[in-house]
Scaffold this motif. Structure first.
Motif, PDB file in Angstrom:
ATOM      1  N   ALA A 183       0.830  -1.206   0.000  1.00  0.00           N
ATOM      2  CA  ALA A 183       0.000   0.000   0.000  1.00  0.00           C
ATOM      3  C   ALA A 183       0.864   1.255   0.000  1.00  0.00           C
ATOM      4  N   GLY A 184       1.988   1.221   0.716  1.00  0.00           N
ATOM      5  CA  GLY A 184       2.881   2.373   0.741  1.00  0.00           C
ATOM      6  C   GLY A 184       3.522   2.639  -0.603  1.00  0.00           C
ATOM      7  N   LEU A 185       3.718   1.581  -1.395  1.00  0.00           N
ATOM      8  CA  LEU A 185       4.331   1.717  -2.718  1.00  0.00           C
ATOM      9  C   LEU A 185       3.325   2.077  -3.803  1.00  0.00           C
ATOM     10  N   SER A 186       2.044   1.934  -3.517  1.00  0.00           N
ATOM     11  CA  SER A 186       1.020   2.104  -4.541  1.00  0.00           C
ATOM     12  C   SER A 186       0.950   3.540  -5.048  1.00  0.00           C
ATOM     13  N   ASP A 187       0.771   3.659  -6.358  1.00  0.00           N
ATOM     14  CA  ASP A 187       0.605   4.988  -6.970  1.00  0.00           C
ATOM     15  C   ASP A 187      -0.857   5.387  -7.079  1.00  0.00           C
ATOM     16  N   HIS A 188      -1.742   4.482  -6.703  1.00  0.00           N
ATOM     17  CA  HIS A 188      -3.167   4.706  -6.965  1.00  0.00           C
ATOM     18  C   HIS A 188      -3.986   5.020  -5.719  1.00  0.00           C
ATOM     19  N   LEU A 189      -3.502   4.602  -4.537  1.00  0.00           N
ATOM     20  CA  LEU A 189      -4.276   4.845  -3.328  1.00  0.00           C
ATOM     21  C   LEU A 189      -4.198   6.317  -2.933  1.00  0.00           C
ATOM     22  N   VAL A 190      -5.308   6.833  -2.456  1.00  0.00           N
ATOM     23  CA  VAL A 190      -5.390   8.226  -2.021  1.00  0.00           C
ATOM     24  C   VAL A 190      -5.365   8.256  -0.497  1.00  0.00           C
ATOM     25  N   ASP A 191      -4.556   9.129   0.075  1.00  0.00           N
ATOM     26  CA  ASP A 191      -4.511   9.257   1.522  1.00  0.00           C
ATOM     27  C   ASP A 191      -5.860   9.728   2.048  1.00  0.00           C
TER      28      ASP A 191
END
Length: 502
Positions: free
Chosen positions: A411-419
């Protein structure tokens, strides 16, 4: 908690000391094969009053700290070298200290300094060589099933080190082109070609040449000087370089991100690496398969290794002038892995954040007070302690914890998840509710315990908090958070996870 401490220390060094930090990323890359016996350091005072430090025998990474202590005690000395090499990573670190201290280096008559030892000699200011002494170089290699296999990444890191010493490109070529089982000797005839400037020290140039004095002391019944083993790489005399001899292309000053990442992934996936890591954690036999699956999964995460490699190489470039880039790179890698994990937790579902809190609550209740306080304040040196503790409660907790860690990294590496961002009023009301529930929990304790816990949660300036009080306060903090329910619990958990990411 971060896997760099238990899963990235590749090669022979494993996870035994914090200084092997780039031995999270440099030791195994450039090691020329670690030996079972460390180098020997002896000190003598020459007849002209100068101090001399003699390094002999096979060089290991633990010798770095021995030399560091000597360099602090003797700030004006000549370094005498007589060694068949060893760990290139250790040689690089010792060489940096020599360059910073401004020590001259000397290979005296009848002494041989080859492989990693030659890299140490290059750091001298000036570099001194007796006509009867021998300096030899070859490419970096690693041992693969008893076979010496040249490593391009190791050569590149050696090249990076030589640029820190302000040596020209042709010196990098000279020092890294001979195969691992051969030596390229430095002589008066190829001095110009090599790009390595040095001074010949004739026998009558000094009253003592250092090593001769040390040997004489030993013969006279004084301090014993450990002599190095015979050089077994070659018994041939130093050959002259023939004109027109083909020279390999110059290696890059440092590896690319792709090269470093591929090498790290390959080393991490080796069965012997995984086995050594697990043994170092002192896990129960029944836990071996769980940890093995975890380490194999991490070794296959290309995106993670690409990210870490990029950060480490950037740190190397940024710290060239400080002469400490390898060590800083390892520290950065550990910090970055933890940041990715915490960032990932903040992006995950509330159920995942609650699971994270649950494991911390379990640890606060099952670690002894000293280890508990150390764990929550980043002071645990036993790399396997957390895993052994979780497994002792329930083996399923160890497996669940490791799975959560891997998902957090992803999840930390993902480019798609929004904080996920909370509104100030949500943070405020959730925080007040949490404090009220925490106070209610504390007030159920005996009065003496109430005072201890409140003082540990909110210590006064300069107040000392015992391990017992600090650990029991963590139990209250995590226990309260874990037991919360409803929307306010979701907001509090999310705010807590966001604070970790920050």
């Amino acid at each position: 908690m971060d896997f760099i401490k238990i899963g990235v220390a590749i090669g022979s060094g494993m996870v035994r000391s914090g200084l092997r930090a780039i031995m999270a990323f440099a030791a195994a890359l450039v090691a020329g094969g670690l030996s079972a016996s460390a180098a020997t350091f002896d000190r003598t005072t020459l007849s002209d009053g100068a101090e001399a430090i003699l390094l002999s025998g096979t060089i290991e990474y633990g010798d770095v700290e021995t030399f560091r202590a000597l360099s602090i005690k003797y700030q004006d000395a000549v370094i005498l070298l007589d060694s068949d090499g060893g760990s290139v990573a250790a040689a690089i670190e010792i060489g940096k200290m020599i360059r910073i201290a401004g020590y001259p280096t000397l290979v005296s008559q009848d002494s041989v300094c080859v492989s990693a030892c030659a890299l140490i000699w290059l750091a001298g200011a000036p570099r001194l060589l007796s006509p009867e002494g021998s300096i030899g170089f070859h490419a970096s290699y690693r041992n693969v099933g008893g076979r010496k296999e040249e490593t391009g990444v190791g050569n590149a890191l050696v090249g990076h080190y030589l640029t820190l010493l302000n040596l020209p490109q042709r010196a990098v070529i000279f020092a890294t082109t001979a195969p691992p089982d051969k030596l390229r000797w430095l002589t008066a005839e190829n001095k110009t070609e090599s790009g390595i400037d040095f001074e010949y020290l004739e026998r009558d140039d000094r009253k003592d040449d250092g090593q001769a004095a040390a040997k004489a002391d030993a013969k006279a019944g004084g301090r014993k000087v450990a002599m190095p083993p015979p050089v077994i790489i070659t018994s041939q005399p130093a050959p002259k370089v023939e004109p027109g001899q083909p020279v390999a292309p110059q290696p890059s000053v440092k590896p690319t991100v792709a090269e470093l990442s591929a090498y790290l992934r390959g080393e991490m996936a080796k069965p012997e690496t995984i086995r050594n890591l697990i043994v170092a954690m002192k896990l129960a036999k029944d836990d071996y398969p769980i940890m093995e699956n975890h380490l194999i999964a991490l070794s296959g995460n290309k995106k993670l290794w690409d990210h870490i490699s990029k950060e480490v190489l950037g740190a190397m470039s940024a710290t060239e002038t400080e002469g400490d880039s390898f060590k800083f790179g390892g520290l950065l890698a550990k910090s970055e892995a933890k940041r990715l994990y915490y960032l990932g937790i903040s992006r995950m579902k509330i159920e995942d954040i609650k699971e994270f809190v649950k494991y911390n609550y379990i640890l606060s209740r099952n670690l002894n007070y000293k280890d508990c306080n150390g764990y929550f304040n980043g002071g645990v040196s036993d790399e396997g302690l957390i895993y052994r503790t979780l497994s002792s409660v329930r083996r399923e907790d160890l497996e669940g914890f490791l799975m959560l860690y891997r998902r957090g990294i992803e999840a930390g590496l993902s480019d798609h998840l929004v904080d996920v961002v909370l509104k100030p009023e949500q943070i405020d009301v959730a925080g007040k509710t949490y404090v009220k529930l925490m106070v209610d929990r504390i007030m159920k304790l005996p009065k003496m315990d109430q005072d201890r816990i409140f003082a540990a949660i909110d210590p006064k300036d300069d107040a000392e908090v015992s391990d017992k009080d600090a650990c029991e306060a963590q139990q209250i903090l995590y226990g309260t958070m874990h037991d919360m329910d409803g929307a306010l619990a979701s907001w509090k958990l999310r705010d807590f996870a966001n604070s970790l990411a920050r």
